[in-house]
Design an enzyme around this catalytic site. Sequence first.
Site, PDB file in Angstrom:
ATOM      1  N   THR A   1      34.534  46.530  41.104  1.00 17.13           N
ATOM      2  CA  THR A   1      33.999  46.355  39.750  1.00 17.13           C
ATOM      3  C   THR A   1      32.471  46.263  39.771  1.00 17.13           C
ATOM      4  OG1 THR A   1      33.818  44.706  37.966  1.00 17.13           O
ATOM      5  CG2 THR A   1      34.516  43.873  40.091  1.00 17.13           C
ATOM      6  N   ASP A   2      31.854  46.613  38.657  1.00 22.35           N
ATOM      7  CA  ASP A   2      30.389  46.466  38.554  1.00 22.35           C
ATOM      8  C   ASP A   2      29.964  44.994  38.585  1.00 22.35           C
ATOM      9  OD1 ASP A   2      31.293  45.735  36.006  1.00 22.35           O
ATOM     10  OD2 ASP A   2      29.935  47.056  34.909  1.00 22.35           O
ATOM     11  N   GLU A   3      30.928  44.072  38.361  1.00 14.41           N
ATOM     12  CA  GLU A   3      30.567  42.648  38.314  1.00 14.41           C
ATOM     13  C   GLU A   3      30.080  42.111  39.655  1.00 14.41           C
ATOM     14  OE1 GLU A   3      32.960  39.949  36.118  1.00 14.41           O
ATOM     15  OE2 GLU A   3      33.557  41.461  34.663  1.00 14.41           O
TER      16      GLU A   3
ATOM     17  N   TYR B   1      35.867  35.107  39.984  1.00 14.62           N
ATOM     18  CA  TYR B   1      36.468  36.446  39.999  1.00 14.62           C
ATOM     19  C   TYR B   1      35.570  37.439  40.736  1.00 14.62           C
ATOM     20  CZ  TYR B   1      37.295  41.216  38.367  1.00 14.62           C
ATOM     21  OH  TYR B   1      37.472  42.574  38.334  1.00 14.62           O
TER      22      TYR B   1
ATOM     23  N   LYS C   1      36.059  39.532  44.353  1.00 14.54           N
ATOM     24  CA  LYS C   1      36.029  40.999  44.459  1.00 14.54           C
ATOM     25  C   LYS C   1      34.937  41.426  45.457  1.00 14.54           C
ATOM     26  CE  LYS C   1      38.096  43.690  42.260  1.00 14.54           C
ATOM     27  NZ  LYS C   1      39.422  44.333  42.512  1.00 14.54           N
TER      28      LYS C   1
HETATM   29  P1  NAD Z   1      45.427  43.705  35.185  1.00 14.63           P
HETATM   30  O1  NAD Z   1      45.228  42.231  35.257  1.00 14.63           O
HETATM   31  O2  NAD Z   1      45.794  44.346  33.895  1.00 14.63           O
HETATM   32  O3  NAD Z   1      46.541  44.143  36.258  1.00 14.63           O
HETATM   33  C1  NAD Z   1      46.610  43.609  37.546  1.00 14.63           C
HETATM   34  C2  NAD Z   1      47.963  43.998  38.159  1.00 14.63           C
HETATM   35  O4  NAD Z   1      47.992  43.515  39.512  1.00 14.63           O
HETATM   36  C3  NAD Z   1      49.174  43.384  37.437  1.00 14.63           C
HETATM   37  O5  NAD Z   1      50.183  44.356  37.275  1.00 14.63           O
HETATM   38  C4  NAD Z   1      49.634  42.271  38.373  1.00 14.63           C
HETATM   39  O6  NAD Z   1      51.013  42.003  38.301  1.00 14.63           O
HETATM   40  C5  NAD Z   1      49.240  42.857  39.731  1.00 14.63           C
HETATM   41  N1  NAD Z   1      49.041  41.812  40.751  1.00 14.63           N
HETATM   42  C6  NAD Z   1      48.307  40.669  40.633  1.00 14.63           C
HETATM   43  N2  NAD Z   1      48.384  39.952  41.769  1.00 14.63           N
HETATM   44  C7  NAD Z   1      49.154  40.671  42.639  1.00 14.63           C
HETATM   45  C8  NAD Z   1      49.585  40.456  43.974  1.00 14.63           C
HETATM   46  N3  NAD Z   1      49.256  39.352  44.653  1.00 14.63           N
HETATM   47  N4  NAD Z   1      50.349  41.413  44.562  1.00 14.63           N
HETATM   48  C9  NAD Z   1      50.716  42.533  43.888  1.00 14.63           C
HETATM   49  N5  NAD Z   1      50.351  42.773  42.609  1.00 14.63           N
HETATM   50  C10 NAD Z   1      49.576  41.853  41.989  1.00 14.63           C
HETATM   51  O7  NAD Z   1      44.081  44.324  35.775  1.00 14.63           O
HETATM   52  P2  NAD Z   1      43.318  45.677  35.392  1.00 14.63           P
HETATM   53  O8  NAD Z   1      42.402  45.421  34.275  1.00 14.63           O
HETATM   54  O9  NAD Z   1      44.305  46.780  35.313  1.00 14.63           O
HETATM   55  O10 NAD Z   1      42.415  45.846  36.700  1.00 14.63           O
HETATM   56  C11 NAD Z   1      42.894  46.590  37.818  1.00 14.63           C
HETATM   57  C12 NAD Z   1      41.828  46.596  38.897  1.00 14.63           C
HETATM   58  O11 NAD Z   1      40.639  47.193  38.402  1.00 14.63           O
HETATM   59  C13 NAD Z   1      41.425  45.209  39.398  1.00 14.63           C
HETATM   60  O12 NAD Z   1      41.250  45.281  40.794  1.00 14.63           O
HETATM   61  C14 NAD Z   1      40.106  44.928  38.695  1.00 14.63           C
HETATM   62  O13 NAD Z   1      39.298  44.074  39.470  1.00 14.63           O
HETATM   63  C15 NAD Z   1      39.530  46.317  38.603  1.00 14.63           C
HETATM   64  N6  NAD Z   1      38.605  46.563  37.474  1.00 14.63           N
HETATM   65  C16 NAD Z   1      38.975  46.266  36.197  1.00 14.63           C
HETATM   66  C17 NAD Z   1      38.118  46.578  35.141  1.00 14.63           C
HETATM   67  C18 NAD Z   1      38.498  46.313  33.703  1.00 14.63           C
HETATM   68  O14 NAD Z   1      37.687  46.526  32.820  1.00 14.63           O
HETATM   69  N7  NAD Z   1      39.708  45.877  33.410  1.00 14.63           N
HETATM   70  C19 NAD Z   1      36.876  47.150  35.406  1.00 14.63           C
HETATM   71  C20 NAD Z   1      36.519  47.426  36.737  1.00 14.63           C
HETATM   72  C21 NAD Z   1      37.408  47.133  37.751  1.00 14.63           C
HETATM   73  O1  TDX Z   2      37.372  36.173  23.509  1.00 15.12           O
HETATM   74  C1  TDX Z   2      36.407  36.711  24.072  1.00 15.12           C
HETATM   75  N1  TDX Z   2      35.168  36.654  23.482  1.00 15.12           N
HETATM   76  C2  TDX Z   2      34.047  37.195  24.052  1.00 15.12           C
HETATM   77  O2  TDX Z   2      32.948  37.117  23.491  1.00 15.12           O
HETATM   78  C3  TDX Z   2      36.530  37.396  25.339  1.00 15.12           C
HETATM   79  C4  TDX Z   2      37.867  37.480  26.016  1.00 15.12           C
HETATM   80  C5  TDX Z   2      35.406  37.951  25.887  1.00 15.12           C
HETATM   81  N2  TDX Z   2      34.197  37.846  25.280  1.00 15.12           N
HETATM   82  C6  TDX Z   2      33.017  38.475  25.912  1.00 15.12           C
HETATM   83  C7  TDX Z   2      32.793  38.128  27.357  1.00 15.12           C
HETATM   84  C8  TDX Z   2      32.168  39.389  27.918  1.00 15.12           C
HETATM   85  O3  TDX Z   2      30.763  39.383  27.671  1.00 15.12           O
HETATM   86  O4  TDX Z   2      33.263  39.887  25.885  1.00 15.12           O
HETATM   87  C9  TDX Z   2      32.786  40.512  27.090  1.00 15.12           C
HETATM   88  C10 TDX Z   2      33.956  41.193  27.779  1.00 15.12           C
HETATM   89  O5  TDX Z   2      34.820  40.191  28.251  1.00 15.12           O
HETATM   90  P1  TDX Z   2      36.164  40.534  29.059  1.00 15.12           P
HETATM   91  O6  TDX Z   2      36.971  41.502  28.262  1.00 15.12           O
HETATM   92  O7  TDX Z   2      36.780  39.256  29.485  1.00 15.12           O
HETATM   93  O8  TDX Z   2      35.587  41.359  30.299  1.00 15.12           O
HETATM   94  P2  TDX Z   2      34.512  40.992  31.422  1.00 15.12           P
HETATM   95  O9  TDX Z   2      34.347  39.537  31.604  1.00 15.12           O
HETATM   96  O10 TDX Z   2      33.261  41.794  31.133  1.00 15.12           O
HETATM   97  O11 TDX Z   2      35.244  41.596  32.727  1.00 15.12           O
HETATM   98  C11 TDX Z   2      35.943  42.860  32.630  1.00 15.12           C
HETATM   99  O12 TDX Z   2      35.169  43.916  33.121  1.00 15.12           O
HETATM  100  C12 TDX Z   2      34.959  44.012  34.494  1.00 15.12           C
HETATM  101  C13 TDX Z   2      37.274  42.812  33.363  1.00 15.12           C
HETATM  102  O13 TDX Z   2      38.021  41.727  32.871  1.00 15.12           O
HETATM  103  C14 TDX Z   2      37.099  42.732  34.831  1.00 15.12           C
HETATM  104  O14 TDX Z   2      38.353  42.803  35.499  1.00 15.12           O
HETATM  105  C15 TDX Z   2      36.250  43.882  35.273  1.00 15.12           C
HETATM  106  O15 TDX Z   2      35.968  43.759  36.643  1.00 15.12           O
END
Ligand code: NAD
Ligand code: TDX
Length: 337
Positions: free
Chosen positions: A126-128, A151, A155
Amino acid sequence: MDKTRILVTGGCGFIGSNFIRYMLSKYPYIIINFDKLTYAGNLENLKDVESDSRYTFVRGDIASKADLASVFEQGIDVIINFAAESHVDRSILDPDTFIRTNINGTFNLLEEARKREVKRFIQISTDEVYGSLGKEGKFTESTPLSPNSPYSASKTAADMLAMAYHKTYGTPVLITRCSNNYGPYQFPEKLIPLIITNALEDKELPVYGDGMNVRDWIHVIDHAVAIDAVLHKGVLGNVYNIGGENERTNIEIVKLILSILGKPESLIKYVTDRPGHDRRYAIDSSRIKRELTYSVTTDFRKGMEDTVKWYLDNRGWWERIKSGAYLEYYDLMYKNR
Ligand code: NAD
Ligand code: TDX
């Protein structure tokens, strides 16, 4: 037919399920979806591909060596590791599982990759991991890692282990670092689906702090296309940033959703800020664009309208989630804000 066997971990979550559907529609590969089914994993997300003979689901935990050994014994060519605890706010409330899954789990997968000689290991990062930006600048692949939440620290640790395995053992690692995703099947704890579903229920819309934090939003299918490019054309040992070229403040996102839904801005409630809240993320994706001829194709306005429509058309999906155990977390999260 190409019998390449791809282990997708975390395939029942938001990005993993969209990625599996995309891959099955494009390639003949065999996909083994290995998922623990935590609160965020949902078998409904892939109901439409369950009968595809190239697709298998295995319930298991990447933090359990025994669970992994049995799946690897069947033979795996490629690992794409999506499995993670993914929500920053949960990591602040309870970091334990983030360390276990995101660090120990990735370590176990790297060990399997080393012992069994898989051909490619893509770590979905992730970019985080880069931390927070001020008003100017963008993250490049060589920006120092400076995570701020449990988190993002977990990562970052996983990325460092993956890179160490590449350097020490020659494990064929590639790392992708993507910005914030949006699209169908996103769990309604994240900003966009939380705002859409709360607005549909005429509930308050919690905006942290002043609402001026910036995220770079990318449609989940554009992310899937980028991972496809890294899988087929990426150079082993490289990191690839993936961005949406679409920076928006959180309050802009909330107001856009309200305007698409025709709901009033009076639903917005500014609440106490997230501790350690990263101010701005912006991604320089020039490497993946130049070296792997990748580009984002989804228009943001169109992508958001389609996403809102998906939540309108799939009310049962998110109502079941919101009426279950998730409620407990929601109450804990927002009761004192
Ligand atoms: P999500 O939380 O929707 O899904 C995570 C999945 O992983 C779920 O199906 C969960 O059951 C499974 N899981 C959790 N712990 C596990 C374990 N111990 N063993 C096997 N499976 C397990 O997450 P997402 O948003 O789909 O993110 C997927 C990946 O992408 C993550 O690695 C996250 O860090 C990365 N990512 C997410 C975002 C975003 O915006 N959501 C952005 C950049 C990177
Ligand atoms: O209720 C809310 N109100 C609010 O202001 C929530 C849930 C979030 N926020 C803000 C926090 C962040 O600035 O919105 C922005 C986005 O929040 P999230 O959706 O929780 O995402 P973020 O914290 O940016 O992280 C996401 O992007 C990078 C994903 O959850 C991560 O898994 C990924 O790595």
